[in-house]
Design an enzyme around this catalytic site. Structure first.
Site, PDB file in Angstrom:
ATOM      1  N   LEU A  46       0.866  -1.179   0.000  1.00 51.51           N
ATOM      2  CA  LEU A  46       0.000   0.000   0.000  1.00 51.51           C
ATOM      3  C   LEU A  46       0.904   1.229   0.000  1.00 51.51           C
ATOM      4  O   LEU A  46       1.879   1.284   0.756  1.00 51.51           O
ATOM      5  CB  LEU A  46      -0.889   0.038   1.244  1.00 51.51           C
ATOM      6  CG  LEU A  46      -2.281  -0.584   1.164  1.00 51.51           C
ATOM      7  CD1 LEU A  46      -2.961  -0.486   2.525  1.00 51.51           C
ATOM      8  CD2 LEU A  46      -3.140   0.063   0.104  1.00 51.51           C
ATOM      9  N   ASP A  47       0.597   2.216  -0.830  1.00 51.43           N
ATOM     10  CA  ASP A  47       1.384   3.443  -0.857  1.00 51.43           C
ATOM     11  C   ASP A  47       1.388   4.104   0.513  1.00 51.43           C
ATOM     12  O   ASP A  47       0.425   3.959   1.281  1.00 51.43           O
ATOM     13  CB  ASP A  47       0.814   4.418  -1.886  1.00 51.43           C
ATOM     14  CG  ASP A  47       0.930   3.898  -3.303  1.00 51.43           C
ATOM     15  OD1 ASP A  47       1.874   3.142  -3.574  1.00 51.43           O
ATOM     16  OD2 ASP A  47       0.067   4.242  -4.131  1.00 51.43           O
TER      17      ASP A  47
END
Length: 316
Positions: A46-47
């Site tokens: 996930l960023d």
């Protein structure tokens, strides 16, 4: 120095509600301390700016992660139409701005119609700031160096791309909420980019929250603070799901005899049961011995193969 033996009692999955501002690797680092092991891995990056479901394997639970990487995912996204950024999200620099007359000419119905075109199978060019490797280097690292990155289109499948809360911001941009359910490997920021392109405009994500990975949704997730608290208290954190439970989520189960369970734990073949897909083999004590799949050999005979042995004979 030899590594500490794997303890099956300490193996399983943790589902974290990742906070913004941390990388997925940062979360893994916290959980290594919370569970006192180096054997920790996650099921999909996930960023840093994104939040939501991050499924993490602990000890032998890491062996379940390859199956989760292939699972579909769901997201809640906020999209701003009218500006593109270098990273296709709010973290990047503005690199394109649409004229006010083009934004004024846009309608909600056009946006809904454009979103509908993405339902089903399609080809998507991933974001240039993705983690895809180009000649051994992550694409986002090349972008940070100022290099131009061109990635090949990849097949994706979108089950849902629904829009709501569509409105104009004080700056004149269009802002909307989107619910996305899609195949693994689909980039939501690229969907936002391509949605705007369908109506001749530019866009970027201003927020992204992952709400589901396969069968694991936010109802399973605990805040990262839960695990930090365990570290502060000098306690070993608790798993979300032990190995037995985690291996069975979303799968059919097959109850094995004691003899069959022993054979599977030794890597030996057992008779097929005619079950589709990957299923969990459970011994008479209710323990998951392995994930099994039925295929055909070169003589077109149906056989059972182990795709993951949760309890090999050497660990029982």
């Amino acid at each position: 120095m030899s590594r500490r033996p794997v303890r099956l009692a300490d193996s399983g999955l943790v589902v974290v509600d990742k906070p913004a501002g941390m990388t997925s690797r940062d979360v893994v680092s916290v959980l290594r301390r919370a569970f006192r092991t180096r054997r920790v891995g996650h099921s999909g990056t996930l960023d840093p700016a994104a939040t939501g479901v991050l499924v993490v394997g602990i000890e032998r639970g890491t062996k379940l992660l390859p199956f989760l990487l292939k699972e579909s995912k769901s997201y809640q996204a906020t999209i701003v139409i009218g500006q593109a950024t270098s990273t296709e999200d709010a973290e990047g620099e503005v690199c394109a701005t649409d004229a006010s007359e083009l934004l004024d000419a846009l309608s909600e119905s056009q946006l809904h119609d454009a979103a509908a075109t993405f339902i089903g199978e399609s080809q998507q060019v991933p974001s240039a700031v993705s983690a895809i490797k180009v000649q051994g280097v992550r694409a986002y690292e090349r972008v940070r160096r100022g290099e131009s990155v061109e990635l090949a289109a990849r097949p994706i499948h979108v089950d849902e791309f629904s829009l709501s809360d569509i409105h104009r911001t004080p700056e004149g941009w269009w802002q909307l909420s989107a619910m996305v359910s899609c195949s693994a490997g689909t980039y939501v920021r690229a969907l936002a980019r391509d949605l705007a392109a369908q109506v001749g405009l530019h866009a970027h994500l201003s927020a992204l929250r992952r709400t589901r990975v396969g069968d694991f949704d936010l109802s399973y997730a605990q805040p990262l603070e839960t695990y930090k608290a365990a570290i502060d208290a000098g306690e070993r954190a608790r798993l979300t799901l032990d190995l037995d439970t985690a291996a069975c989520i979303g799968r059919e189960t097959r109850h094995l005899s004691a003899e069959e369970a022993t054979k599977v734990s030794l890597g030996q073949r057992i008779a097929p049961a005619g079950l589709p897909g990957i299923y969990a083999g459970i011994d008479p004590e209710g323990r998951t011995i392995a994930l099994l799949e039925e295929t055909f050999d070169n003589a077109n005979r149906r056989i059972v193969r182990s795709v993951f042995v949760a309890r090999p004979a050497t660990l029982q």
